[in-house]
Write a protein that holds these residues in place. Sequence first.
Motif, PDB file in Angstrom:
ATOM      1  N   ASP A  86     -28.578 -15.062  11.504  1.00 18.30           N
ATOM      2  CA  ASP A  86     -29.172 -14.602  10.246  1.00 18.30           C
ATOM      3  C   ASP A  86     -28.154 -13.779   9.476  1.00 18.30           C
ATOM      4  O   ASP A  86     -28.053 -12.571   9.656  1.00 18.30           O
ATOM      5  CB  ASP A  86     -30.424 -13.772  10.564  1.00 18.30           C
ATOM      6  CG  ASP A  86     -31.027 -13.164   9.302  1.00 18.30           C
ATOM      7  OD1 ASP A  86     -30.626 -13.571   8.193  1.00 18.30           O
ATOM      8  OD2 ASP A  86     -31.897 -12.283   9.432  1.00 18.30           O
ATOM      9  N   ALA A  87     -27.391 -14.466   8.636  1.00 18.80           N
ATOM     10  CA  ALA A  87     -26.397 -13.756   7.816  1.00 18.80           C
ATOM     11  C   ALA A  87     -26.821 -13.801   6.352  1.00 18.80           C
ATOM     12  O   ALA A  87     -25.975 -13.788   5.450  1.00 18.80           O
ATOM     13  CB  ALA A  87     -25.017 -14.367   8.021  1.00 18.80           C
ATOM     14  N   VAL A  88     -28.130 -13.835   6.112  1.00 16.41           N
ATOM     15  CA  VAL A  88     -28.642 -13.967   4.738  1.00 16.41           C
ATOM     16  C   VAL A  88     -28.087 -12.886   3.817  1.00 16.41           C
ATOM     17  O   VAL A  88     -27.783 -13.147   2.647  1.00 16.41           O
ATOM     18  CB  VAL A  88     -30.201 -13.952   4.756  1.00 16.41           C
ATOM     19  CG1 VAL A  88     -30.762 -13.822   3.350  1.00 16.41           C
ATOM     20  CG2 VAL A  88     -30.735 -15.213   5.415  1.00 16.41           C
ATOM     21  N   SER A  89     -27.916 -11.660   4.365  1.00 17.81           N
ATOM     22  CA  SER A  89     -27.433 -10.557   3.510  1.00 17.81           C
ATOM     23  C   SER A  89     -26.083 -10.879   2.875  1.00 17.81           C
ATOM     24  O   SER A  89     -25.831 -10.494   1.730  1.00 17.81           O
ATOM     25  CB  SER A  89     -27.283  -9.277   4.335  1.00 17.81           C
ATOM     26  OG  SER A  89     -28.535  -8.835   4.757  1.00 17.81           O
ATOM     27  N   VAL A 131     -31.305 -19.014  11.675  1.00 15.70           N
ATOM     28  CA  VAL A 131     -31.376 -19.345  10.241  1.00 15.70           C
ATOM     29  C   VAL A 131     -30.208 -20.262   9.881  1.00 15.70           C
ATOM     30  O   VAL A 131     -30.380 -21.294   9.230  1.00 15.70           O
ATOM     31  CB  VAL A 131     -31.326 -18.058   9.385  1.00 15.70           C
ATOM     32  CG1 VAL A 131     -31.404 -18.417   7.909  1.00 15.70           C
ATOM     33  CG2 VAL A 131     -32.462 -17.115   9.753  1.00 15.70           C
ATOM     34  N   LEU A 132     -29.007 -19.880  10.305  1.00 20.30           N
ATOM     35  CA  LEU A 132     -27.827 -20.731  10.120  1.00 20.30           C
ATOM     36  C   LEU A 132     -27.677 -21.607  11.366  1.00 20.30           C
ATOM     37  O   LEU A 132     -28.190 -21.233  12.434  1.00 20.30           O
ATOM     38  CB  LEU A 132     -26.563 -19.875   9.997  1.00 20.30           C
ATOM     39  CG  LEU A 132     -26.394 -19.045   8.736  1.00 20.30           C
ATOM     40  CD1 LEU A 132     -25.312 -17.985   8.948  1.00 20.30           C
ATOM     41  CD2 LEU A 132     -26.036 -19.929   7.546  1.00 20.30           C
ATOM     42  N   ARG A 169     -31.173 -23.677   5.351  1.00 22.63           N
ATOM     43  CA  ARG A 169     -32.245 -22.694   5.491  1.00 22.63           C
ATOM     44  C   ARG A 169     -31.820 -21.320   4.980  1.00 22.63           C
ATOM     45  O   ARG A 169     -32.619 -20.584   4.423  1.00 22.63           O
ATOM     46  CB  ARG A 169     -32.640 -22.581   6.973  1.00 22.63           C
ATOM     47  CG  ARG A 169     -33.417 -23.780   7.503  1.00 22.63           C
ATOM     48  CD  ARG A 169     -33.336 -23.912   9.018  1.00 22.63           C
ATOM     49  NE  ARG A 169     -33.714 -22.705   9.729  1.00 22.63           N
ATOM     50  CZ  ARG A 169     -34.967 -22.356  10.016  1.00 22.63           C
ATOM     51  NH1 ARG A 169     -35.956 -23.121   9.646  1.00 22.63           N
ATOM     52  NH2 ARG A 169     -35.213 -21.254  10.668  1.00 22.63           N
ATOM     53  N   CYS A 170     -30.543 -20.983   5.178  1.00 21.86           N
ATOM     54  CA  CYS A 170     -30.070 -19.665   4.742  1.00 21.86           C
ATOM     55  C   CYS A 170     -30.129 -19.564   3.214  1.00 21.86           C
ATOM     56  O   CYS A 170     -30.554 -18.543   2.661  1.00 21.86           O
ATOM     57  CB  CYS A 170     -28.646 -19.449   5.260  1.00 21.86           C
ATOM     58  SG  CYS A 170     -28.009 -17.827   4.872  1.00 21.86           S
ATOM     59  N   SER A 188     -21.732 -22.836  17.330  1.00 20.52           N
ATOM     60  CA  SER A 188     -21.854 -23.512  16.038  1.00 20.52           C
ATOM     61  C   SER A 188     -22.568 -24.843  16.251  1.00 20.52           C
ATOM     62  O   SER A 188     -22.851 -25.226  17.396  1.00 20.52           O
ATOM     63  CB  SER A 188     -20.475 -23.723  15.396  1.00 20.52           C
ATOM     64  OG  SER A 188     -19.720 -24.638  16.164  1.00 20.52           O
ATOM     65  N   GLN A 189     -22.835 -25.532  15.159  1.00 21.55           N
ATOM     66  CA  GLN A 189     -23.520 -26.842  15.196  1.00 21.55           C
ATOM     67  C   GLN A 189     -24.786 -26.800  16.059  1.00 21.55           C
ATOM     68  O   GLN A 189     -25.049 -27.732  16.839  1.00 21.55           O
ATOM     69  CB  GLN A 189     -22.583 -27.929  15.716  1.00 21.55           C
ATOM     70  CG  GLN A 189     -21.387 -28.171  14.808  1.00 21.55           C
ATOM     71  CD  GLN A 189     -20.456 -29.248  15.356  1.00 21.55           C
ATOM     72  OE1 GLN A 189     -20.888 -30.326  15.749  1.00 21.55           O
ATOM     73  NE2 GLN A 189     -19.171 -28.951  15.382  1.00 21.55           N
TER      74      GLN A 189
END
Length: 434
Positions: free
Chosen positions: A89-92, A243-244, A266-267, A378-379
């Motif tokens: 979750d790196a949405v910020s 999220v990612l 999604r992000c 990743s992936q």
Amino acid sequence: MTTARSVLQVLRDGDVPSPDAVYQFARDVGAGTVSDAQAGAFVMAVCLQALGDEGRVALTQGMRDSGDRLSWDVPGPVLDKHSTGGVGDAVSLMLAPLLAACGAFVPMISGRGLGHTGGTLDKLEAIPGVRTELAQDKFAKIVSDVGCAIVAPTRNIAPADKRLYGIRDVTGTVRSVDLITSSILAKKLAAGLDALVLDVKLGSGAVMVDEDAARDLAGALVETANGAGCPTTAFLTDMNQPVLPSVGNAVEVVDIMRGFQTGQGRCVELAVALGADLLVAGNLASSVSDATEKLQACLQSGHAQEVFGKMIAAQGGPTNFDDRWQDYLDVAPAFEIKAGQAGYVQSIDGQALGQATVSLGGGRQKETDRIDPSVGLSQVASLGQEVRAGDVLAVVHAQTDIAASQVQAAIGAAFVVGDSAPSDVPLIHDRISQ
Ligand code: URA
């Protein structure tokens, strides 16, 4: 006169102290005139017997006012977001520059990884040279010049929270809605915001796995923040998968940069939903659909990515990061984890993926540990994805074969592959306003 002792006596008798007394107690914690023993007795009492709505607001305001409160003279609304923490979750990192590109100012005071969940500051520091421990005047200048900055709290932001957090940690009193709410909001509200949006996670990778618990926390956060004078809404969002499609530090920044470029995933969807609420609250858009259009236009034009690059440069990173990010992000060697059978990904244990990343060195086992920003996953396959035997479920990034093999079984077991696709889980479960 209200003293720490009189507040504790009221709590001992099963009563709730007056809001003024709670406010003063919190300020005195920050000033150091309440002893550790008194603070420990207070948090245990609050854990056992809630303070009520007014008491929770007073505790939050007292903690907020225990240190500096920032104020802004900028030509736009001052907005921010807080997430209760999850994996991938790196949405910020996307939302701060996206809001700034739309005319807002975002003084984002963030945290580091906690338990199995990642931290925004650790992710940002995966970019060489970036500094997040900035003096307040430097932080303010970057926010004014660029529109956003993402930094660690200085020593004088909500010092009462710093003390109480340490005391909660060693007294088994972390899990209290009143204490979590006041702790989260004291730091955010000290930043002098015009509006705040909260992303409360629920599901296997969240701190609150259960929907009822997440809903209670979201309700308390919204009521308390509004009660303390900051217009605030909360979104209950899904954390049954990252999220990612990545979990770690550099690997998440890679996917953020891809998100800026493709405008997909999604992000991006979450950043746009949270951002739309804030643009409306900040009077930068007339409706959620107007705000959504503005945010998407800033992504498509490359403006949001450009602002991200400027923020990175201002915080000590490369001056051409937005163009040449592939040159700067160091990702450890890759080892594939493959599906043992054909079928659909039916569930993902997000906590297990987060823990595996911590044990690779991507998070901390204890506070003083140094993070290896290059490791992680990743992936990562998504929920409901159809796979054949031998298809990749995730790629482990580890420094050695041995380190990769140590997490291989746990990561494989985090994915349940079965014959039928699970029913669709929405990314956003609910929006909570006052
Ligand atoms: N984050 C905080 O800042 N405080 C808490 O109590 C929990 C999460």
